[in-house]
Design an enzyme around this catalytic site. Structure first.
Site, PDB file in Angstrom:
ATOM      1  N   HIS A 120      -2.905  -5.832  -3.815  1.00  0.00           N
ATOM      2  CA  HIS A 120      -2.007  -5.843  -2.652  1.00  0.00           C
ATOM      3  C   HIS A 120      -0.572  -5.787  -3.189  1.00  0.00           C
ATOM      4  CE1 HIS A 120       0.135  -7.722   0.768  1.00  0.00           C
ATOM      5  NE2 HIS A 120      -0.904  -7.390   1.511  1.00  0.00           N
ATOM      6  N   ASP A 197      -5.205 -13.800  -7.099  1.00  0.00           N
ATOM      7  CA  ASP A 197      -4.808 -13.679  -5.702  1.00  0.00           C
ATOM      8  C   ASP A 197      -6.060 -13.918  -4.866  1.00  0.00           C
ATOM      9  OD1 ASP A 197      -4.393 -12.796  -3.142  1.00  0.00           O
ATOM     10  OD2 ASP A 197      -3.433 -10.901  -3.704  1.00  0.00           O
ATOM     11  N   GLN A 200      -8.142 -13.075   0.028  1.00  0.00           N
ATOM     12  CA  GLN A 200      -9.343 -12.598   0.736  1.00  0.00           C
ATOM     13  C   GLN A 200     -10.619 -13.296   0.257  1.00  0.00           C
ATOM     14  OE1 GLN A 200      -9.045 -10.815   3.329  1.00  0.00           O
ATOM     15  NE2 GLN A 200      -7.046  -9.843   3.103  1.00  0.00           N
ATOM     16  N   LYS A 223      -5.275 -16.675   7.027  1.00  0.00           N
ATOM     17  CA  LYS A 223      -6.492 -15.867   6.919  1.00  0.00           C
ATOM     18  C   LYS A 223      -7.741 -16.745   6.897  1.00  0.00           C
ATOM     19  CE  LYS A 223      -4.157 -12.349   4.115  1.00  0.00           C
ATOM     20  NZ  LYS A 223      -3.882 -11.227   5.015  1.00  0.00           N
ATOM     21  N   CYS A 360      -1.019  -2.300   2.700  1.00  0.00           N
ATOM     22  CA  CYS A 360      -0.165  -2.858   1.634  1.00  0.00           C
ATOM     23  C   CYS A 360      -0.783  -2.618   0.270  1.00  0.00           C
ATOM     24  CB  CYS A 360       0.093  -4.347   1.855  1.00  0.00           C
ATOM     25  SG  CYS A 360       0.906  -4.698   3.396  1.00  0.00           S
TER      26      CYS A 360
HETATM   27  N1  7TS Z   1      -3.154 -10.542  -1.229  1.00  0.00           N
HETATM   28  C1  7TS Z   1      -4.177  -9.970  -0.563  1.00  0.00           C
HETATM   29  C2  7TS Z   1      -5.430  -9.616  -1.293  1.00  0.00           C
HETATM   30  C3  7TS Z   1      -4.060  -9.762   0.812  1.00  0.00           C
HETATM   31  O1  7TS Z   1      -5.087  -9.198   1.468  1.00  0.00           O
HETATM   32  C4  7TS Z   1      -2.864 -10.124   1.479  1.00  0.00           C
HETATM   33  C5  7TS Z   1      -2.654  -9.851   2.920  1.00  0.00           C
HETATM   34  C6  7TS Z   1      -1.846 -10.737   0.730  1.00  0.00           C
HETATM   35  C7  7TS Z   1      -2.036 -10.918  -0.629  1.00  0.00           C
HETATM   36  C8  7TS Z   1      -0.583 -11.216   1.341  1.00  0.00           C
HETATM   37  O2  7TS Z   1      -0.802 -12.342   2.112  1.00  0.00           O
HETATM   38  P1  7TS Z   1       0.388 -13.025   2.919  1.00  0.00           P
HETATM   39  O3  7TS Z   1      -0.292 -14.039   3.769  1.00  0.00           O
HETATM   40  O4  7TS Z   1       1.329 -13.601   1.935  1.00  0.00           O
HETATM   41  O5  7TS Z   1       1.015 -11.920   3.738  1.00  0.00           O
HETATM   42  N2  7TS Z   1      -3.417  -8.790   3.401  1.00  0.00           N
HETATM   43  C9  7TS Z   1      -3.309  -8.163   4.599  1.00  0.00           C
HETATM   44  C10 7TS Z   1      -4.176  -7.170   4.989  1.00  0.00           C
HETATM   45  O6  7TS Z   1      -5.104  -6.745   4.327  1.00  0.00           O
HETATM   46  N3  7TS Z   1      -3.812  -6.739   6.215  1.00  0.00           N
HETATM   47  O7  7TS Z   1      -2.737  -7.448   6.599  1.00  0.00           O
HETATM   48  C11 7TS Z   1      -2.417  -8.339   5.602  1.00  0.00           C
END
Ligand code: 7TS
Length: 405
Positions: A120, A197, A200, A223, A360
């Site tokens: 990401h 990371d 997910q 999430k 992303c």
């Molecule tokens: N890493 C992964 C693997 C992600 O899927 C996401 C967000 C992030 C980091 C960033 O997370 P945040 O909470 O700091 O924004 N992924 C997604 C997605 O797949 N669709 O919208 C956000």
């Protein structure tokens, strides 16, 4: 797991969108929230709202107890050995940036940072910036054709020059589950630290940071049934103790003199300013909720749904599905001759929410040789009926755009 009963705990699911019962297939972007989490936020603001770590008054003590209580829930949930290793952040992005920024003082020319092309953006750009600022080199572990990572390639990429390896546990596009425990072992053999990371993974499977033996682990509350604006950076105590904070101000200091200051002990050293109190309490409630249902149950349920979805989606002519056979609970796909935004728009007209775009992950889109895709992502509240509605919606999209092309 009784999905019908689970669904009743999520008030948002009980609504019609564009005249159809909502089918929510975008939990990888953000999950829905159960009543217990919504109530925890409401109770906090109605009954306990106060700043933490400062007041002697009763509300201040209650807020502090709840905030620090949530930290201990996180500790147990990921099996960290101490609450000092659990830092509250705004989310995965902030957690990764904290490490990448703090490590600027530890890196120099000749050092290498190793990541993968499936990351990401939030696990790419912080390292690009740190590499630029320090003269370190950013290196990529190449992907296998099916969107997995081979340990041979990991071994070929990591060397004694490697100082940091950063990798997602589960891909938000391919659904690949990466062998992060094995990669951490290889990183350690070369004296490098390993950041995972977990955006997910933590919401969907049991994660034990001590068993993985990773050095840093980042994830987001929103999430995993929690509120937006809260996340976690787990780090091994000894490493965090040797890192400089990246945000300076109130809450994180011990003594402040005119020209110099000293920092509080862990974890507060990394929590400058009034913290995300309600968010942390909401995350604590989400952890209670997920624990009560059981992560193994949730993982098994998602596996059942994604297996059914793969089987059903493959009946659609002209569909391309990306990612390996063995995958977490999400499917990224494209329909021939239909732009994914059009696919998502047609689905939305039927009350079905999927994500379309680059997710992303622009370097991964390039690797897949597409500019964008559609994605259906599943969670504990999704059913086989949801999959049937998705397939019917996609057939409709094909018919509709088939006339145009
Ligand atoms: N890493 C992964 C693997 C992600 O899927 C996401 C967000 C992030 C980091 C960033 O997370 P945040 O909470 O700091 O924004 N992924 C997604 C997605 O797949 N669709 O919208 C956000």
């Amino acid at each position: 797991m009784d999905v019908k009963a689970v669904r009743q705990l999520f008030p948002i699911l009980d609504q019609e969108v564009n005249g159809h019962p909502l089918v929510y297939l975008d939990s990888s972007a953000t999950s829905q929230k159960p009543l217990t989490v919504i109530n925890a936020l409401e109770d906090y603001y109605k009954l306990d709202n106060s700043n933490v770590h400062r007041g002697v008054h009763t509300l201040g003590t209650r807020a502090t107890d709840k905030y620090e209580g949530a930290r201990d829930k996180v500790r147990k949930f990921i099996n960290a050995s101490s609450v000092q290793e659990v830092i509250f952040t705004r989310g995965t992005t902030t957690a990764i940036n904290t490490v990448a920024y703090s490590y600027r003082s530890k890196l120099s020319e000749g050092d290498e940072i190793v990541i993968t092309p499936m990351e990401h953006h939030s696990n790419i750009i912080p390292w690009q910036q740190t590499a630029k600022a320090t003269g370190a080199t950013l290196k990529y572990i190449p992907l296998q054709e099916d969107g997995t990572i081979s340990l041979d390639e990991v071994k070929a990429t990591i060397s004694d020059k490697t100082k940091i390896v950063a990798m997602m546990h589960v891909s938000n596009v391919l659904g690949t589950v990466n062998p992060v425990k094995e990669v951490a072992k290889i990183a350690h053999q070369h004296g490098a630290v390993m950041l995972v990371d977990g955006a997910q993974s933590v919401p969907h499977m049991k994660v034990d940071v001590q068993d993985l033996d990773c050095d840093f682990y980042a994830f987001s509350g929103h999430k995993m049934c929690g509120p937006t604006g809260i996340g976690v950076l787990y780090g091994k105590k000894q490493l965090l103790e040797n890192m400089e904070p990246v945000e300076f101000g109130g809450e994180m200091i011990d003594f402040v003199n005119l020209y110099d200051s000293t920092w509080k002990e862990l974890p507060w050293k990394f929590e400058g300013g009034t913290p995300i109190i309600a968010g942390a309490i909401g995350l604590g409630a989400a952890i209670d909720f997920l624990t009560e249902i059981g992560l193994d149950e949730i993982e098994a349920h998602e596996h059942k749904i994604v297996t059914y979805a793969l089987q059903e989606l493959r009946t659609i002519d002209g569909i391309s599905i990306y990612g390996p056979e063995q995958r977490a609970g999400l499917i990224t796909f494209n329909l021939d001759d239909v732009h994914p935004h059009d696919t998502a728009t047609v689905l939305d007209a039927d009350g079905i929410a999927v994500r379309a775009g680059h997710h992303c992950a622009q370097p991964l889109m390039k690797w897949l040789d597409v500019t964008a895709t559609a994605r259906a992502s599943f969670y504990l509240y999704n059913t086989e009926d949801d999959v049937d509605r998705l397939v019917a919606g996609l057939n409709k999209a094909k018919e509709y755009f088939g006339d145009v092309f």
